[in-house]
Scaffold this motif. Structure first.
Motif, PDB file in Angstrom:
ATOM      1  N   ALA A  86       5.340  -3.009  -7.022  1.00 21.89           N
ATOM      2  CA  ALA A  86       4.783  -2.326  -5.851  1.00 21.89           C
ATOM      3  C   ALA A  86       3.566  -3.098  -5.336  1.00 21.89           C
ATOM      4  N   LEU A  87       2.757  -3.616  -6.249  1.00 18.01           N
ATOM      5  CA  LEU A  87       1.575  -4.386  -5.833  1.00 18.01           C
ATOM      6  C   LEU A  87       1.974  -5.644  -5.068  1.00 18.01           C
ATOM      7  N   ARG A  88       3.088  -6.261  -5.491  1.00 13.72           N
ATOM      8  CA  ARG A  88       3.565  -7.459  -4.771  1.00 13.72           C
ATOM      9  C   ARG A  88       3.949  -7.111  -3.337  1.00 13.72           C
ATOM     10  N   ILE A  89       4.655  -5.968  -3.178  1.00 10.86           N
ATOM     11  CA  ILE A  89       5.065  -5.567  -1.824  1.00 10.86           C
ATOM     12  C   ILE A  89       3.822  -5.184  -1.012  1.00 10.86           C
ATOM     13  N   GLU A  90       2.941  -4.451  -1.668  1.00 11.21           N
ATOM     14  CA  GLU A  90       1.738  -3.966  -0.994  1.00 11.21           C
ATOM     15  C   GLU A  90       0.892  -5.128  -0.453  1.00 11.21           C
ATOM     16  N   SER A  91       0.885  -6.232  -1.187  1.00  7.80           N
ATOM     17  CA  SER A  91       0.071  -7.362  -0.727  1.00  7.80           C
ATOM     18  C   SER A  91       0.653  -7.986   0.541  1.00  7.80           C
ATOM     19  N   ARG A  92       1.980  -7.837   0.727  1.00  5.81           N
ATOM     20  CA  ARG A  92       2.620  -8.367   1.929  1.00  5.81           C
ATOM     21  C   ARG A  92       2.667  -7.342   3.049  1.00  5.81           C
ATOM     22  N   GLU A  93       2.672  -6.089   2.671  1.00  7.45           N
ATOM     23  CA  GLU A  93       2.831  -5.007   3.655  1.00  7.45           C
ATOM     24  C   GLU A  93       1.825  -3.905   3.299  1.00  7.45           C
ATOM     25  N   PRO A  94       0.550  -4.124   3.582  1.00  2.00           N
ATOM     26  CA  PRO A  94      -0.458  -3.150   3.155  1.00  2.00           C
ATOM     27  C   PRO A  94      -0.184  -1.760   3.748  1.00  2.00           C
ATOM     28  N   GLY A  95      -0.300  -0.751   2.898  1.00  2.00           N
ATOM     29  CA  GLY A  95      -0.053   0.619   3.361  1.00  2.00           C
ATOM     30  C   GLY A  95       1.411   0.886   3.664  1.00  2.00           C
ATOM     31  N   GLY A  96       2.294   0.049   3.166  1.00  2.00           N
ATOM     32  CA  GLY A  96       3.716   0.160   3.495  1.00  2.00           C
ATOM     33  C   GLY A  96       4.503   0.993   2.505  1.00  2.00           C
ATOM     34  N   VAL A  97       5.795   0.661   2.376  1.00  2.00           N
ATOM     35  CA  VAL A  97       6.704   1.504   1.595  1.00  2.00           C
ATOM     36  C   VAL A  97       6.387   1.554   0.098  1.00  2.00           C
ATOM     37  N   ALA A  98       5.657   0.560  -0.412  1.00  2.00           N
ATOM     38  CA  ALA A  98       5.376   0.544  -1.851  1.00  2.00           C
ATOM     39  C   ALA A  98       4.055   1.227  -2.183  1.00  2.00           C
ATOM     40  N   ARG A  99       3.327   1.587  -1.128  1.00  2.00           N
ATOM     41  CA  ARG A  99       1.994   2.159  -1.311  1.00  2.00           C
ATOM     42  C   ARG A  99       1.984   3.307  -2.333  1.00  2.00           C
ATOM     43  N   ARG A 100       2.999   4.170  -2.251  1.00  2.00           N
ATOM     44  CA  ARG A 100       2.970   5.371  -3.095  1.00  2.00           C
ATOM     45  C   ARG A 100       3.160   5.064  -4.580  1.00  2.00           C
ATOM     46  N   PHE A 101       3.614   3.837  -4.903  1.00  2.00           N
ATOM     47  CA  PHE A 101       3.765   3.470  -6.313  1.00  2.00           C
ATOM     48  C   PHE A 101       2.544   2.722  -6.837  1.00  2.00           C
ATOM     49  N   VAL A 102       1.561   2.525  -5.984  1.00  2.00           N
ATOM     50  CA  VAL A 102       0.398   1.743  -6.395  1.00  2.00           C
ATOM     51  C   VAL A 102      -0.661   2.633  -7.011  1.00  2.00           C
ATOM     52  N   GLU A 103      -0.893   3.762  -6.365  1.00  2.00           N
ATOM     53  CA  GLU A 103      -1.935   4.662  -6.862  1.00  2.00           C
ATOM     54  C   GLU A 103      -1.321   5.919  -7.431  1.00  2.00           C
ATOM     55  N   GLN A 104      -1.679   6.189  -8.664  1.00  2.00           N
ATOM     56  CA  GLN A 104      -1.210   7.427  -9.270  1.00  2.00           C
ATOM     57  C   GLN A 104      -2.224   8.524  -8.951  1.00  2.00           C
ATOM     58  N   PRO A 105      -1.756   9.625  -8.337  1.00  2.00           N
ATOM     59  CA  PRO A 105      -2.713  10.695  -8.037  1.00  2.00           C
ATOM     60  C   PRO A 105      -3.382  11.198  -9.324  1.00  2.00           C
ATOM     61  N   ALA A 106      -4.665  11.553  -9.230  1.00  2.00           N
ATOM     62  CA  ALA A 106      -5.428  11.966 -10.412  1.00  2.00           C
ATOM     63  C   ALA A 106      -4.805  13.193 -11.082  1.00  2.00           C
TER      64      ALA A 106
ATOM     65  N   TRP B 162       3.844   9.883  -9.067  1.00  2.00           N
ATOM     66  CA  TRP B 162       3.673   9.163  -7.802  1.00  2.00           C
ATOM     67  C   TRP B 162       3.725  10.137  -6.644  1.00  2.00           C
ATOM     68  N   GLN B 163       3.158   9.720  -5.550  1.00  2.00           N
ATOM     69  CA  GLN B 163       3.251  10.491  -4.320  1.00  2.00           C
ATOM     70  C   GLN B 163       4.716  10.544  -3.877  1.00  2.00           C
ATOM     71  N   GLN B 164       5.097  11.633  -3.273  1.00  2.00           N
ATOM     72  CA  GLN B 164       6.493  11.802  -2.871  1.00  2.00           C
ATOM     73  C   GLN B 164       6.770  11.164  -1.505  1.00  2.00           C
ATOM     74  N   PRO B 165       8.035  10.782  -1.275  1.00  2.00           N
ATOM     75  CA  PRO B 165       8.417  10.329   0.072  1.00  2.00           C
ATOM     76  C   PRO B 165       8.792  11.541   0.931  1.00  2.00           C
ATOM     77  N   SER B 166       9.396  11.302   2.089  1.00  2.00           N
ATOM     78  CA  SER B 166       9.810  12.381   2.998  1.00  2.00           C
ATOM     79  C   SER B 166      10.802  13.324   2.316  1.00  2.00           C
ATOM     80  N   LEU B 167      10.994  14.489   2.875  1.00  2.00           N
ATOM     81  CA  LEU B 167      12.005  15.421   2.344  1.00  2.00           C
ATOM     82  C   LEU B 167      13.399  14.803   2.437  1.00  2.00           C
ATOM     83  N   GLU B 168      13.640  14.019   3.496  1.00  2.00           N
ATOM     84  CA  GLU B 168      14.955  13.395   3.658  1.00  2.00           C
ATOM     85  C   GLU B 168      15.223  12.421   2.510  1.00  2.00           C
TER      86      GLU B 168
END
Ligand code: MG
Length: 399
Positions: A166-186, A191-197
């Protein structure tokens, strides 16, 4: 289609990596779905399998028919919950595009090949590969690599991802699709969830394979109805079917039981999700992403579904006959990898032309081992078996 406020609205999409004018008659998610259906990787799904290999029989599920079943289940549920059907369909049809030939065996073997001697390698993750297919590997458009799908479709495709990747993707696409796998909520979920769909496409995947693996398992002779009657979820609907249709047996009894079991799970997801969504009351798709998973079974159905999964693991996926083919499949993938690494000229020139020093998820150019992995991952079961026979001079599977 009336959308609930918490559904993904294509008019509010976070957009595509390369900006494009809107299509005159289709929403962005309908357009994503159409691009997926027309992709090369999608057509290959017809000759890729998960549990049973393609040459073992014509009636077993392939990844293509599996994906269609996931899309059907997902759309039915989405319609009732006023979610975006087109987005669920696009994610469902794309979710398995990155799978290797021979199901999970192929993936495990490729991962081991990439990591051997390179512990820092991104390895092989099929979700990440699905994203790589739609972001980088499809070659259909003049201006860019990949299919240039909307953020929401790509977010759904990247169902899991290791933090490191996820960090590799995040470095190329900041705030993008991998963002939610980078930070674990306290507090709360991992991980943060994606859309309901996206959550729905994920659960529909599970519902679909639990049901069709029972069907394929019995068809193959590896599972019996008697064994299945020990599984609560199955036995309950089998009993119900027998009461409604005394004397029914064989395939019709099996199909009717699976049909009832599927319906029960679909209605259960509709009810449980409706309740969870109304309790959380997210006002938008973005607010959905701040909550724990809202698409769910009731706790009782989740328990029964987990028991069914465990049964399939112990009795089908670890059946000696399946394990035997799995071992052969791993060897095929490993030997293909070694053969192409030793002599890249055995691959078509277009793949060799992609060799360069980088190894980043969005780039089509890559280190040789990644290009070889991409080439193998794209193969159908039968092409991989044929290539292996050409390179090694012996058939890997009994005919
Ligand atoms: Mg799947």
């Amino acid at each position: 289609m009336t959308l609930a406020p918490y559904a993904c609205d294509p008019a509010l999409s976070r957009g595509r990596r390369y900006t494009e004018p809107a299509a005159p008659t289709r929403s962005d998610f309908q357009r994503d779905r159409d691009r997926i259906v027309h992709s090369t990787a999608f057509r290959r799904l017809v000759y890729k399998t998960q549990v049973f290999l393609n040459h073992e029989g014509d009636l077993f599920r392939t990844r293509l028919t599996h994906s269609l079943e996931v899309a059907q289940l997902g759309r039915s549920i989405a319609r009732t919950l006023q979610l975006n059907e087109d987005l669920v369909e696009a994610i469902a049809l794309a979710h398995d595009l990155g799978h290797t030939p021979f199901g999970h065996a192929g993936q495990d073997a490729l991962n081991a090949c990439l990591k051997a001697g390179h512990p820092e390698s991104a390895g092989f993750e099929h979700n990440l590969q699905s994203l790589r297919v739609v972001d980088a590997l499809e070659e259909r458009y003049p201006a860019y690599n990949g299919l240039n799908l909307s953020f929401e479709t790509r977010e759904g495709i990247l169902k899991h991802c290791s933090r490191r990747n996820a960090l590799r993707i995040e470095s190329r696409e900041p705030g993008g699709v991998a963002r939610r796998f980078v930070e674990q909520p306290a507090d709360g979920p991992k991980w943060q969830q994606p859309s309901l769909e996206a959550q729905l496409a994920n659960l529909a995947d599970e519902i679909a394979y639990n049901a069709h693996d029972i069907d394929d398992g019995v068809r193959s002779g590896l599972l019996t109805l008697e064994q299945l009657e020990d599984v609560e979820l199955f036995s309950q609907y089998c009993r119900e079917t027998r009461l409604a249709h005394p004397g029914l047996q064989g395939r019709r009894l099996l199909f009717e039981t699976i049909r009832r079991m599927l319906s029960a799970q679909v209605y259960n997801v509709m009810d449980a999700t409706w309740a969870a969504v109304h309790k959380a009351a997210p006002a938008s798709a973005d607010e959905v992403r701040q909550h724990p998973a809202l698409v769910c079974f009731t706790p009782e159905m989740a328990r029964q579904s987990a028991l069914l999964k465990r049964f399939l693991l112990q009795n089908l996926y670890r059946h000696p006959k399946v394990v035997e083919t799995t071992q052969a499949a791993k060897q095929v993938v490993r030997e293909l990898f070694e053969a192409y690494m030793a002599d890249p000229a055995q691959m078509p020139q277009a793949h060799i032309d992609r060799f360069d020093g980088v190894d980043v998820p969005h780039a089509a150019g890559a280190k040789p081992e990644r290009v070889v992995a991409d080439y193998i991952a794209g193969m159908t079961d039968r092409f991989a078996a044929k290539e292996h026979e050409r390179l090694k001079g012996r058939a890997a599977f009994a005919a």
